[in-house]
Design a protein around this motif. Structure first.
Motif, mmCIF file in Angstrom:
data_model
loop_
_atom_site.group_PDB
_atom_site.id
_atom_site.type_symbol
_atom_site.label_atom_id
_atom_site.label_comp_id
_atom_site.label_asym_id
_atom_site.label_seq_id
_atom_site.Cartn_x
_atom_site.Cartn_y
_atom_site.Cartn_z
ATOM 1 N N GLU B 10 0.823 -1.215 0.000
ATOM 2 C CA GLU B 10 0.000 0.000 0.000
ATOM 3 C C GLU B 10 0.849 1.253 0.000
ATOM 4 O O GLU B 10 0.401 2.315 -0.419
ATOM 5 C CB GLU B 10 -0.908 0.038 1.237
ATOM 6 C CG GLU B 10 -1.993 -1.016 1.258
ATOM 7 C CD GLU B 10 -1.534 -2.302 1.925
ATOM 8 O OE1 GLU B 10 -0.305 -2.533 2.002
ATOM 9 O OE2 GLU B 10 -2.397 -3.072 2.362
ATOM 10 N N SER B 11 2.080 1.152 0.497
ATOM 11 C CA SER B 11 2.907 2.348 0.616
ATOM 12 C C SER B 11 3.589 2.717 -0.692
ATOM 13 O O SER B 11 4.252 3.747 -0.777
ATOM 14 C CB SER B 11 3.971 2.130 1.698
ATOM 15 O OG SER B 11 4.953 1.216 1.226
ATOM 16 N N ILE B 12 3.453 1.872 -1.709
ATOM 17 C CA ILE B 12 4.093 2.177 -2.992
ATOM 18 C C ILE B 12 3.121 2.951 -3.862
ATOM 19 O O ILE B 12 1.985 2.546 -4.061
ATOM 20 C CB ILE B 12 4.560 0.884 -3.676
ATOM 21 C CG1 ILE B 12 5.635 0.226 -2.803
ATOM 22 C CG2 ILE B 12 5.098 1.185 -5.065
ATOM 23 C CD1 ILE B 12 5.999 -1.156 -3.232
ATOM 24 N N SER B 13 3.605 4.039 -4.389
ATOM 25 C CA SER B 13 2.751 4.965 -5.140
ATOM 26 C C SER B 13 2.353 4.410 -6.505
ATOM 27 O O SER B 13 3.104 3.675 -7.147
ATOM 28 C CB SER B 13 3.520 6.267 -5.318
ATOM 29 O OG SER B 13 3.123 6.926 -6.481
ATOM 30 N N GLU B 14 1.178 4.793 -6.961
ATOM 31 C CA GLU B 14 0.745 4.445 -8.314
ATOM 32 C C GLU B 14 1.723 4.986 -9.351
ATOM 33 O O GLU B 14 1.905 4.394 -10.408
ATOM 34 C CB GLU B 14 -0.645 5.029 -8.597
ATOM 35 C CG GLU B 14 -1.774 4.223 -8.032
ATOM 36 C CD GLU B 14 -3.124 4.608 -8.641
ATOM 37 O OE1 GLU B 14 -3.157 5.260 -9.700
ATOM 38 O OE2 GLU B 14 -4.146 4.241 -8.036
ATOM 39 N N LEU B 15 2.322 6.119 -9.041
ATOM 40 C CA LEU B 15 3.273 6.724 -9.971
ATOM 41 C C LEU B 15 4.452 5.790 -10.188
ATOM 42 O O LEU B 15 4.945 5.621 -11.310
ATOM 43 C CB LEU B 15 3.744 8.072 -9.434
ATOM 44 C CG LEU B 15 2.650 9.127 -9.306
ATOM 45 C CD1 LEU B 15 3.117 10.304 -8.466
ATOM 46 C CD2 LEU B 15 2.203 9.589 -10.677
ATOM 47 N N THR B 16 4.916 5.190 -9.096
ATOM 48 C CA THR B 16 6.019 4.229 -9.201
ATOM 49 C C THR B 16 5.599 3.027 -10.046
ATOM 50 O O THR B 16 6.333 2.602 -10.946
ATOM 51 C CB THR B 16 6.458 3.781 -7.793
ATOM 52 O OG1 THR B 16 7.060 4.886 -7.119
ATOM 53 C CG2 THR B 16 7.454 2.635 -7.870
ATOM 54 N N ILE B 17 4.417 2.495 -9.785
ATOM 55 C CA ILE B 17 3.954 1.321 -10.535
ATOM 56 C C ILE B 17 3.846 1.636 -12.019
ATOM 57 O O ILE B 17 4.275 0.850 -12.875
ATOM 58 C CB ILE B 17 2.580 0.835 -10.015
ATOM 59 C CG1 ILE B 17 2.599 0.652 -8.506
ATOM 60 C CG2 ILE B 17 2.173 -0.470 -10.699
ATOM 61 C CD1 ILE B 17 3.651 -0.255 -7.997
#
Lengths: 222, 222
Positions: B10-17
């Motif tokens: 959950e802590s990983i941003s959509e931008l990163t994905i």
DNA sequence: CCGTGTGAAGCTGTTCACAGCT
DNA sequence: AGCTGTGAACAGCTTCACACGG
């Protein structure tokens, strides 16, 4: 009413501009329902938005509300139309008459609200001359510079394969197009004189795949 | 190989994905060209990215590089495929056989790389039973729960009008779909148990219109 | 009072710069 | 030596909370 011109428009985030479009949709709906006045809190509750953010976004462009009351729905809608430049017709050129390009050329969202597709081009001689649903006839990509000039194209939409996207983008910009929407999965080298917006539909599926793979529990706020 | 860290996803941003998807595209291209090793700097230069960001994004998931050398192209591609969950087939259901839904159902980007459209639905009896390009036959939206269950649908794609989008979304989630891609210009109320991603194609045109308006104003002012 | 408009605080995302490993 | 991986600095975005004006 009056724009706060002392804030350079370059300093306004794309996120804010995108939300203005969302607010416009919401106001159009309220207007159809006959609502004349709305507060930021009512807007937020109704459409799952954040009231402070609505007020901040609007404040970049002026003071549109009445303290103690809220916003006049029709007036605020008109302000947003003006801010987004939707009061003038925007002529759109689609390059690439494949699956996606053909669909977009007669997609209602691309032919209403100030936007109009003026041509669809392809490099394949077998496609040139064919009529696509919606009424346009596919023209040759070799006529791109002439079409951009004659039909005063504002916005170019790229739906060609990734391998030819950079050339199409360069041709559009050299022809004088100042705004380009790229659907090709390519990392284009941007020109400073033209705004480039990339949209990659597959990335959204891959994002969802990531969440399906990793998430037992994931927030659903999108 | 193993995910080194126990950072909650959950802590990983959509931008990163989203950027991981971009990196995957770049690596696939490099692989086809026969490149075996690449540094973050080379990737950044070649595809107009930021090398520090590449390293940070990858670091959420493990240590995939070799200091002093760079990354093995094939290995890193495989890691990204696994991280994004693209190694398993994802079955996709399109709801709404209009212009956009029909196009997406045979759009190559939605039928390759692990994704497969398993059905397209519509509420219009005149459309049900018709074959769309690509081979699928439109089925009735009333069969949605059965189809979701029988065909083990992972991802729902909403291409219905805004007015019926919430109902379709609710039906998908109630049927057990955990990931939904919404193309309708509606502010949906999200369910916590399903990831919702909104994509509004028209917003992108409106963003470009904003920039065109601003550019014209700047030119007029000088 | 009430809701807008807005500094300030808090949070998130990006970039820097270098220690540490190969 | 060279490049990764990463804490720290920085930049940008969102939310809070309240002064101000209707």
């Amino acid at each position: 009413m009056s724009f706060k011109r002392y804030i350079p428009v370059e300093s306004i985030s794309e996120l804010t501009i995108n939300r203005l479009s969302v607010y416009l949709r919401c106001l159009q709906q309220l207007e159809q329902e006959g609502t004349t006045t709305v507060s930021s809190q009512e807007l937020a509750d109704r459409f799952h938005l954040n009231s402070a953010q609505i007020r901040k976004d609007l404040a970049y462009f002026g003071e549109f509300g009445i303290r103690g009351v809220g916003y006049n729905v029709t007036q605020l809608r008109e302000h947003l139309v003006n801010i987004l430049g939707l009061h003038e017709e925007r002529r759109v050129l689609v390059v690439g008459a494949g699956n996606l390009g053909t669909a977009l050329s007669h997609f209602s969202g691309f032919n209403t609200g100030g936007f109009r597709i003026v041509a669809i081009l392809d490099s394949d001689p077998h496609k040139v001359g064919k009529r696509v649903p919606g009424g346009l006839v596919v023209e040759s990509v070799s006529d791109l510079p002439r079409i951009v000039k004659d039909r005063k194209v504002h916005i170019g939409v790229i739906t060609v394969p990734a391998s030819s996207a950079q050339k199409v983008y360069d041709d559009l910009v050299n022809g004088g197009v100042q705004a380009v929407l790229n659907f090709a999965p390519a990392q284009l080298k941007g020109h400073p004189e033209a705004k480039l917006k990339n949209v990659d539909l597959k990335i959204n599926l891959e994002l969802l795949s990531f969440f399906l793979t990793h998430a037992a529990r994931m927030a659903a706020i999108g």
